[in-house]
Design an enzyme around this catalytic site. Structure first.
Site, mmCIF file in Angstrom:
data_model
loop_
_atom_site.group_PDB
_atom_site.id
_atom_site.type_symbol
_atom_site.label_atom_id
_atom_site.label_comp_id
_atom_site.label_asym_id
_atom_site.label_seq_id
_atom_site.Cartn_x
_atom_site.Cartn_y
_atom_site.Cartn_z
ATOM 1 N N ARG A 110 -12.885 35.944 -66.673
ATOM 2 C CA ARG A 110 -12.509 34.570 -66.341
ATOM 3 C C ARG A 110 -11.375 34.117 -67.253
ATOM 4 N NH1 ARG A 110 -17.568 30.772 -68.543
ATOM 5 N NH2 ARG A 110 -17.518 31.504 -70.682
ATOM 6 N N ASN A 148 -12.160 24.148 -67.765
ATOM 7 C CA ASN A 148 -13.385 24.370 -68.530
ATOM 8 C C ASN A 148 -13.029 24.970 -69.874
ATOM 9 O OD1 ASN A 148 -16.417 24.458 -68.504
ATOM 10 N ND2 ASN A 148 -16.006 26.606 -69.008
ATOM 11 N N GLU A 149 -13.507 24.346 -70.934
ATOM 12 C CA GLU A 149 -13.323 24.895 -72.292
ATOM 13 C C GLU A 149 -11.938 25.524 -72.467
ATOM 14 O OE1 GLU A 149 -16.588 27.515 -73.231
ATOM 15 O OE2 GLU A 149 -17.850 25.828 -73.778
ATOM 16 N N GLU A 305 -22.628 20.713 -72.299
ATOM 17 C CA GLU A 305 -23.371 21.967 -72.169
ATOM 18 C C GLU A 305 -24.187 22.241 -73.419
ATOM 19 O OE1 GLU A 305 -21.091 25.469 -71.477
ATOM 20 O OE2 GLU A 305 -19.821 24.531 -69.967
ATOM 21 N N PHE A 355 -28.497 36.718 -68.055
ATOM 22 C CA PHE A 355 -29.511 36.664 -69.104
ATOM 23 C C PHE A 355 -29.366 35.421 -69.989
ATOM 24 C CE2 PHE A 355 -29.281 41.343 -68.273
ATOM 25 C CZ PHE A 355 -30.501 41.395 -67.608
ATOM 26 N N HIS A 356 -28.555 34.487 -69.544
ATOM 27 C CA HIS A 356 -28.408 33.211 -70.276
ATOM 28 C C HIS A 356 -29.447 32.247 -69.723
ATOM 29 C CE1 HIS A 356 -26.584 29.530 -71.784
ATOM 30 N NE2 HIS A 356 -25.642 30.213 -72.396
HETATM 31 C C1 GLA Z 1 -19.508 28.123 -72.193
HETATM 32 C C2 GLA Z 1 -18.995 27.972 -70.777
HETATM 33 C C3 GLA Z 1 -20.055 28.158 -69.746
HETATM 34 C C4 GLA Z 1 -20.963 29.313 -70.114
HETATM 35 C C5 GLA Z 1 -21.541 29.060 -71.467
HETATM 36 C C6 GLA Z 1 -22.538 30.138 -71.897
HETATM 37 O O1 GLA Z 1 -19.964 26.968 -72.756
HETATM 38 O O2 GLA Z 1 -18.367 26.754 -70.561
HETATM 39 O O3 GLA Z 1 -19.430 28.407 -68.510
HETATM 40 O O4 GLA Z 1 -20.239 30.496 -70.099
HETATM 41 O O5 GLA Z 1 -20.505 29.072 -72.399
HETATM 42 O O6 GLA Z 1 -23.093 29.845 -73.150
#
Ligand code: GLA
Length: 657
Positions: A110, A148-149, A305, A355-356
């Site tokens: 990604r 995102n991030e 998150e 697995f998260h």
């Molecule tokens: C980040 C991402 C999420 C996911 C989490 C997993 O925070 O924004 O998409 O991958 O990590 O901890």
């Protein structure tokens, strides 16, 4: 203070496109059962939303939003631009990022785009425009979530387009190439440039790279990512004025100077994943929450998150103990969050994050994690009725946090390896152990509202910033400056003549000291301090020239033996200016902080340090949170508090009864 939302927000990232639509109704039913108010939808949906360039398929998303709306769940709609589809890599391989060794990265994970790719941006903005036009009036829409991030995996790219953009950025900053030569100090090692075209990104090179080039590259890369957010938000503002826009920060994230980002967020949001197995991870987490509140100037923020239990990206992924997730969640609320969201709603059945942990685990609803998720949702729904939502979190102590000093201290050639984040956190931890709430502040901020201001290792400091700190102390504030502060200016040029802002500076005068020579300690070597303050310290020693200050502690051993280690100068207006020329260990920190708080007239909530327990006041409620797996008894603001393992106590704050 006003709240971000009419009630506490609770929920998480919802990725319905990972599932067969037959499951969507069940998702809504379970969300209702868990008191979910909010789903963040579509964060990684670009390939489903635009399966071919310019061909959009939004029908499925509309169905999802309709179902959520019918179920009473609001939506934070992602712009889905974080992960371009496979067709972009195939059609436009130049959009793929290049690392500092010159390797172009591939598709299949990604965030595989260069922040400076005009083609990526063009497609991203078209998608944003289409989404905003289609869903801008959808009744479920509560806010926008760009990308995102930003920078999580790729925060700089060394492709040709990025280098061009870097040159343009430099030209804007310096105007003339000779000004760049001055700032970068290119008289050194034959680095002089004769035109901006000659300048490159700081790639892998034979030896140390130009420090100011490295710094400018980090400034540029942070700005380049921010420009992506700003471009998306400009479209959202145009089509859906009044709908708040956010993106998720990553706490103390090295590659983006969030002080410069914060003004472009309607809501400050954060992602935080404290390690459940690390007994001190709550300290970093608490600091992160305080940073988020501070980035918004004290406004409430949103936890976008967190994991309800284990993550999948550490070497050892501990599950959270019963109650531990609740403790983490209340930590955010106590420190200013108006919403607690998670990654993610339903645990993936395939892909890299299967697995998260998630709010609905692989085992379904009849599981410990989901029962805890339900119970927490109920609690937050009830908490909405009180005074906490939207309330401020008062703090009388500030720590100055400076990204550029982080970047400078992390460079290749330094006086010694000083971990800036760790150094700041040790100061923070000492205050946290005493139950003192801290704000973070950017360099140069107006600090007059604080009783005490701590400046750890701010190596990079302009003369104006140094003058302002001096004035703060001279006007009655309690200023505490740590070693390696005000050594360099914002071009990373040395402040000559005894550091701390250079010869004759106001900061030298306020502290009453100058620094003659650094004498950093070897790793694992400690030094003993004696005097009015005694104990052990590490990392740093130096030769402090005391001109007009009281020596509070002296180095007993090492290169600087006999010299001042901690000094204090009383200022005319009843303030004080402390200088700390070493990194105290935990016990010495506790003793030092006790004196500083007394000096500043700050009442600590805990009479003694309480490791593993924290407290903060918000909206007239005092929160006391036990981050240990043991029961704890503490006295918080004069009141006996019994805490279960990972227990959270809430009671009217002193003065609020
Ligand atoms: C980040 C991402 C999420 C996911 C989490 C997993 O925070 O924004 O998409 O991958 O990590 O901890």
């Amino acid at each position: 203070m006003t709240s971000l939302f009419p009630s506490f927000r609770y929920g998480g990232d919802y990725n319905p496109d990972q599932w067969d639509p037959s499951i969507w109704d069940d998702d809504v039913r379970l969300m209702q059962g868990a008191s979910v108010t909010t789903a963040t939808v579509g964060v990684f949906s670009w390939a489903r939303l635009e399966p071919q360039p310019g061909q959009y398929d939004f029908a499925w998303l509309e169905t999802v939003l309709d179902k959520l709306h019918a179920g009473g769940v609001r939506v934070i709609l992602a712009t889905a631009t974080a992960s371009p589809p496979a067709w972009m890599a195939k059609l436009h391989p130049e959009t793929l990022p290049v690392d500092e060794h010159g390797t172009r990265l591939g598709f299949g994970s990604r965030q595989q785009y260069s922040p400076s790719s005009a083609t990526y941006l063009e497609y991203a903005l078209k998608l944003v425009r289409e989404l905003a036009t289609r869903f801008g009036k959808h009744p479920a829409l509560e806010a926008w979530h760009t990308n995102n991030e930003y920078g999580c995996h790729i925060s700089a790219s060394y492709d040709d387009e990025s280098v061009e953009a870097f040159r343009a950025w430099l030209e804007k900053r310096y105007g003339a190439v000779d000004e760049l030569n001055r700032a970068w100090g290119t008289g050194f090692w034959s680095q002089r440039y004769f035109s901006f075209d000659e300048v490159d990104a700081p790639r892998q090179a034979p030896s140390f790279r130009n420090p100011t080039q490295l710094l400018d590259w980090r400034r540029f890369s942070s700005d380049a990512m921010l420009a992506l957010h700003r471009a998306e938000r400009a479209i959202l503002d145009e089509i859906t004025p009044g709908v708040p826009v956010t993106t998720n920060f990553m706490g103390f994230f090295a590659n983006a100077d969030y002080w410069t980002w914060a003004p472009y967020m309607d809501i400050i949001s954060d992602d935080e994943y404290p390690d459940p197995a690390d007994p001190v991870s709550h300290i970093h987490a608490a600091a992160t929450r305080d940073l988020m509140r501070s980035l918004g100037g004290g406004k409430p923020w949103l936890l976008m998150e967190q994991s309800p239990s284990a993550v999948n990206w550490r070497d050892r992924n501990a599950a959270k103990a019963p109650g531990q997730h609740r403790a983490h969640s209340f930590q955010s609320v106590a420190r200013g969050a108006d919403g607690i969201l998670h990654f993610q709603w339903r645990q993936s059945a395939s892909g890299a994050e299967k697995f998260h942990a998630a709010m609905v685990p692989h085992g379904g609803e009849n599981t410990r994690v989901h029962r805890e998720v339900q119970a927490l949702g109920r609690e937050f729904a009830e908490l909405s009725a009180g005074n906490v939502l939207g309330a401020a979190v008062p703090a009388s102590v500030a720590i100055v946090f400076d990204w550029e000093s982080w970047w400078a201290l992390g460079q290749e050639a330094t006086p010694t390896r000083v971990d800036y984040e760790q150094t700041v956190l040790e100061w923070y931890a000492a205050l946290l152990r005493r139950g003192v709430t801290i704000d973070f502040a950017p360099a140069g901020a107006d600090l007059s509202a604080y009783r005490a201001v701590i400046v750890p290792a701010q190596q990079v400091m302009s003369t104006g910033e140094a003058d302002a700190l001096a004035a703060y102390a001279e006007n009655g504030g309690c200023l505490v400056v740590g070693y390696q502060s005000a050594v360099l200016d914002r071009d990373l040029h040395v402040h000559l003549g005894g550091y701390l802002g250079g010869a004759g500076s106001a900061l030298q005068a306020a502290l009453g000291v100058a620094i003659e020579e650094f004498a950093p300690l070897q790793a694992e070597v400690t030094t003993w301090l004696s005097g009015a303050l005694a104990g052990s310290a590490g990392v740093w020693q130096e030769h402090v020239v005391v001109a007009d200050a009281q020596t509070v502690a002296t180095f007993d051993d090492g290169h600087a033996a006999g010299g001042a280690a901690v000094t204090r100068r009383a200022t005319a207006a009843g303030g004080a200016a402390w200088y700390v020329a070493t990194q105290p260990d935990e016990t010495l920190f506790d003793a030092l902080i006790r004196r500083v708080l007394r000096d500043a007239g700050v009442a600590a909530a805990f009479a003694h340090p309480e490791p593993g327990v924290e407290t903060a006041v918000r909206g007239g409620t005092r929160f006391v949170i036990n981050h240990t797996g043991e029961p704890r008894s503490v006295v918080a603001a004069g009141r006996d508090v019994e805490l279960e393992p990972f227990g959270v106590a809430m009671f009217p704050a002193e003065g609020a009864e």
